[in-house]
Design a protein around this motif. Structure first.
Motif, mmCIF file in Angstrom:
data_model
loop_
_atom_site.group_PDB
_atom_site.id
_atom_site.type_symbol
_atom_site.label_atom_id
_atom_site.label_comp_id
_atom_site.label_asym_id
_atom_site.label_seq_id
_atom_site.Cartn_x
_atom_site.Cartn_y
_atom_site.Cartn_z
ATOM 1 N N VAL A 143 -3.843 18.378 9.012
ATOM 2 C CA VAL A 143 -2.682 17.641 8.502
ATOM 3 C C VAL A 143 -2.370 16.456 9.409
ATOM 4 O O VAL A 143 -2.089 15.344 8.946
ATOM 5 C CB VAL A 143 -1.452 18.575 8.364
ATOM 6 N N LYS A 144 -2.439 16.671 10.693
ATOM 7 C CA LYS A 144 -2.175 15.606 11.664
ATOM 8 C C LYS A 144 -3.142 14.439 11.472
ATOM 9 O O LYS A 144 -2.728 13.273 11.453
ATOM 10 C CB LYS A 144 -2.297 16.170 13.084
ATOM 11 N N GLU A 145 -4.425 14.724 11.315
ATOM 12 C CA GLU A 145 -5.427 13.671 11.126
ATOM 13 C C GLU A 145 -5.214 12.917 9.820
ATOM 14 O O GLU A 145 -5.347 11.702 9.765
ATOM 15 C CB GLU A 145 -6.840 14.268 11.155
ATOM 16 N N LYS A 146 -4.887 13.643 8.754
ATOM 17 C CA LYS A 146 -4.725 13.005 7.442
ATOM 18 C C LYS A 146 -3.490 12.118 7.374
ATOM 19 O O LYS A 146 -3.467 11.134 6.647
ATOM 20 C CB LYS A 146 -4.652 14.057 6.345
ATOM 21 N N THR A 147 -2.445 12.464 8.126
ATOM 22 C CA THR A 147 -1.189 11.709 8.056
ATOM 23 C C THR A 147 -1.003 10.725 9.205
ATOM 24 O O THR A 147 0.021 10.060 9.266
ATOM 25 C CB THR A 147 0.014 12.672 8.039
ATOM 26 N N LYS A 148 -1.979 10.614 10.066
ATOM 27 C CA LYS A 148 -1.851 9.780 11.260
ATOM 28 C C LYS A 148 -1.464 8.332 10.932
ATOM 29 O O LYS A 148 -0.557 7.780 11.522
ATOM 30 C CB LYS A 148 -3.155 9.791 12.058
ATOM 31 N N ASN A 149 -2.133 7.720 10.022
ATOM 32 C CA ASN A 149 -1.887 6.312 9.713
ATOM 33 C C ASN A 149 -1.081 6.127 8.432
ATOM 34 O O ASN A 149 -1.043 5.038 7.873
ATOM 35 C CB ASN A 149 -3.228 5.579 9.574
ATOM 36 N N LEU A 150 -0.424 7.165 7.991
ATOM 37 C CA LEU A 150 0.302 7.114 6.730
ATOM 38 C C LEU A 150 1.420 6.070 6.737
ATOM 39 O O LEU A 150 1.559 5.303 5.781
ATOM 40 C CB LEU A 150 0.863 8.497 6.394
ATOM 41 N N SER A 151 2.198 5.999 7.812
ATOM 42 C CA SER A 151 3.309 5.035 7.837
ATOM 43 C C SER A 151 2.789 3.598 7.854
ATOM 44 O O SER A 151 3.327 2.732 7.156
ATOM 45 C CB SER A 151 4.227 5.291 9.038
ATOM 46 N N ALA A 152 1.748 3.334 8.605
ATOM 47 C CA ALA A 152 1.188 1.976 8.650
ATOM 48 C C ALA A 152 0.628 1.585 7.280
ATOM 49 O O ALA A 152 0.828 0.451 6.825
ATOM 50 C CB ALA A 152 0.098 1.886 9.708
ATOM 51 N N ARG A 153 -0.043 2.496 6.620
ATOM 52 C CA ARG A 153 -0.579 2.208 5.289
ATOM 53 C C ARG A 153 0.538 1.981 4.276
ATOM 54 O O ARG A 153 0.429 1.122 3.401
ATOM 55 C CB ARG A 153 -1.465 3.358 4.803
ATOM 56 N N THR A 154 1.627 2.735 4.408
ATOM 57 C CA THR A 154 2.765 2.577 3.504
ATOM 58 C C THR A 154 3.399 1.202 3.676
ATOM 59 O O THR A 154 3.722 0.531 2.688
ATOM 60 C CB THR A 154 3.811 3.689 3.751
ATOM 61 N N VAL A 155 3.567 0.759 4.913
ATOM 62 C CA VAL A 155 4.133 -0.562 5.179
ATOM 63 C C VAL A 155 3.226 -1.640 4.604
ATOM 64 O O VAL A 155 3.694 -2.582 3.944
ATOM 65 C CB VAL A 155 4.351 -0.771 6.698
ATOM 66 N N MET A 156 1.932 -1.525 4.817
ATOM 67 C CA MET A 156 0.990 -2.520 4.289
ATOM 68 C C MET A 156 1.029 -2.555 2.766
ATOM 69 O O MET A 156 1.011 -3.633 2.164
ATOM 70 C CB MET A 156 -0.428 -2.217 4.785
ATOM 71 N N THR A 158 3.548 -1.658 0.817
ATOM 72 C CA THR A 158 4.839 -2.223 0.413
ATOM 73 C C THR A 158 4.832 -3.739 0.529
ATOM 74 O O THR A 158 5.298 -4.445 -0.376
ATOM 75 C CB THR A 158 5.969 -1.631 1.282
ATOM 76 N N GLU A 159 4.279 -4.250 1.635
ATOM 77 C CA GLU A 159 4.195 -5.698 1.821
ATOM 78 C C GLU A 159 3.303 -6.341 0.768
ATOM 79 O O GLU A 159 3.623 -7.400 0.233
ATOM 80 C CB GLU A 159 3.682 -6.024 3.223
ATOM 81 N N ALA A 160 2.192 -5.711 0.455
ATOM 82 C CA ALA A 160 1.281 -6.255 -0.555
ATOM 83 C C ALA A 160 1.945 -6.278 -1.929
ATOM 84 O O ALA A 160 1.823 -7.264 -2.666
ATOM 85 C CB ALA A 160 -0.007 -5.432 -0.598
ATOM 86 N N LEU A 161 2.661 -5.217 -2.267
ATOM 87 C CA LEU A 161 3.363 -5.178 -3.539
ATOM 88 C C LEU A 161 4.468 -6.228 -3.605
ATOM 89 O O LEU A 161 4.644 -6.892 -4.628
ATOM 90 C CB LEU A 161 3.940 -3.782 -3.792
ATOM 91 N N ALA A 162 5.217 -6.377 -2.522
ATOM 92 C CA ALA A 162 6.290 -7.377 -2.480
ATOM 93 C C ALA A 162 5.712 -8.783 -2.616
ATOM 94 O O ALA A 162 6.265 -9.624 -3.335
ATOM 95 C CB ALA A 162 7.085 -7.246 -1.187
ATOM 96 N N GLN A 163 4.598 -9.032 -1.939
ATOM 97 C CA GLN A 163 3.956 -10.341 -2.015
ATOM 98 C C GLN A 163 3.443 -10.611 -3.429
ATOM 99 O O GLN A 163 3.602 -11.705 -3.961
ATOM 100 C CB GLN A 163 2.806 -10.403 -1.004
ATOM 101 N N LYS A 164 2.869 -9.622 -4.063
ATOM 102 C CA LYS A 164 2.367 -9.773 -5.422
ATOM 103 C C LYS A 164 3.527 -10.007 -6.389
ATOM 104 O O LYS A 164 3.445 -10.849 -7.265
ATOM 105 C CB LYS A 164 1.590 -8.534 -5.841
ATOM 106 N N GLN A 165 4.621 -9.287 -6.195
ATOM 107 C CA GLN A 165 5.793 -9.440 -7.044
ATOM 108 C C GLN A 165 6.377 -10.842 -6.860
ATOM 109 O O GLN A 165 6.786 -11.480 -7.828
ATOM 110 C CB GLN A 165 6.819 -8.371 -6.722
ATOM 111 N N TYR A 166 6.423 -11.322 -5.623
ATOM 112 C CA TYR A 166 6.953 -12.654 -5.339
ATOM 113 C C TYR A 166 6.091 -13.723 -5.991
ATOM 114 O O TYR A 166 6.593 -14.687 -6.577
ATOM 115 C CB TYR A 166 7.012 -12.863 -3.821
ATOM 116 N N SER A 167 4.749 -13.560 -5.936
ATOM 117 C CA SER A 167 3.845 -14.555 -6.533
ATOM 118 C C SER A 167 3.936 -14.540 -8.066
ATOM 119 O O SER A 167 3.746 -15.565 -8.710
ATOM 120 C CB SER A 167 2.420 -14.335 -6.067
ATOM 121 N N VAL A 168 4.216 -13.391 -8.659
ATOM 122 C CA VAL A 168 4.355 -13.309 -10.111
ATOM 123 C C VAL A 168 5.631 -14.020 -10.565
ATOM 124 O O VAL A 168 5.656 -14.675 -11.596
ATOM 125 C CB VAL A 168 4.372 -11.814 -10.570
ATOM 126 N N LYS A 169 6.714 -13.927 -9.784
ATOM 127 C CA LYS A 169 7.963 -14.571 -10.111
ATOM 128 C C LYS A 169 7.863 -16.086 -10.096
ATOM 129 O O LYS A 169 8.555 -16.784 -10.800
ATOM 130 C CB LYS A 169 9.083 -14.117 -9.178
#
Length: 170
Positions: A143-156, A158-169
């Motif tokens: 579990v520790k290995e699988k979740t190690k980079n989970l927060s960093a991946r979530t931030v990335m 979220t940023e990618a989705l926000a950027q895509k949403q901004y470009s669509v607007k």
């Protein structure tokens, strides 16, 4: 320490294999095909065939030729490591054949890997086999290995989705 670094590299290679698989339609070469054969398809025969093609690519590439020997050695190590993850008893003659070595050289190579603590195994010289020790990890460690980079991946993500949403607007 060596095991932690090795585990980190394994997760990076797994991520690389996923990216290569996603981009396979737009780009492919013997090196990416080697990675796909070994880490996605687990096709050791194809990986070995692609390794010969990789050697040719590395020999003819001005920027990569200096990395040729290191690449080939690490590629053989990855083939052996993946094979060991699947099999608990491995014939040394078969390893020698798959890695294009003679039997004696393959046995010495495996002994050195065991000495460097890259593998937990023992060699049965009479049966001409490598016997892998059980490497069962705890549930906590998995579990520790699988979740190690989970927060960093979530931030990335979220940023990618926000950027895509901004470009669509726009």
């Amino acid at each position: 320490y060596r095991r932690r670094v090795h585990g980190k590299k394994r997760s990076q290679i797994t991520e690389l294999a996923k990216i290569i698989e996603q981009e396979a339609n737009s780009y492919s070469d013997p090196i990416t095909e080697f990675v796909t054969a070994l880490f996605t398809d687990f096709d050791f025969e194809a990986a070995q065939a692609k390794l010969a093609d990789c050697q040719s690519v590395l020999d003819n590439d001005f920027f990569l030729v200096s990395c040729r020997d290191e690449f080939l050695e690490n590629a053989k190590l990855m083939i052996f490591e993946n094979y060991c993850r699947i099999h608990s008893v491995i014939d040394i003659g078969m390893v020698a054949e798959k890695l294009a070595m003679d039997r004696e050289r393959a046995e010495i190579w495996i002994v050195n890997l065991i000495r460097q603590a890259l593998f937990s195994a023992r060699i049965d010289s009479q049966a001409n086999q490598v016997i892998m020790d059980s490497q069962a990890s705890s549930v906590y460690q998995s579990v520790k290995e699988k979740t190690k980079n989970l927060s960093a991946r979530t931030v990335m993500l979220t940023e990618a989705l926000a950027q895509k949403q901004y470009s669509v607007k726009k």
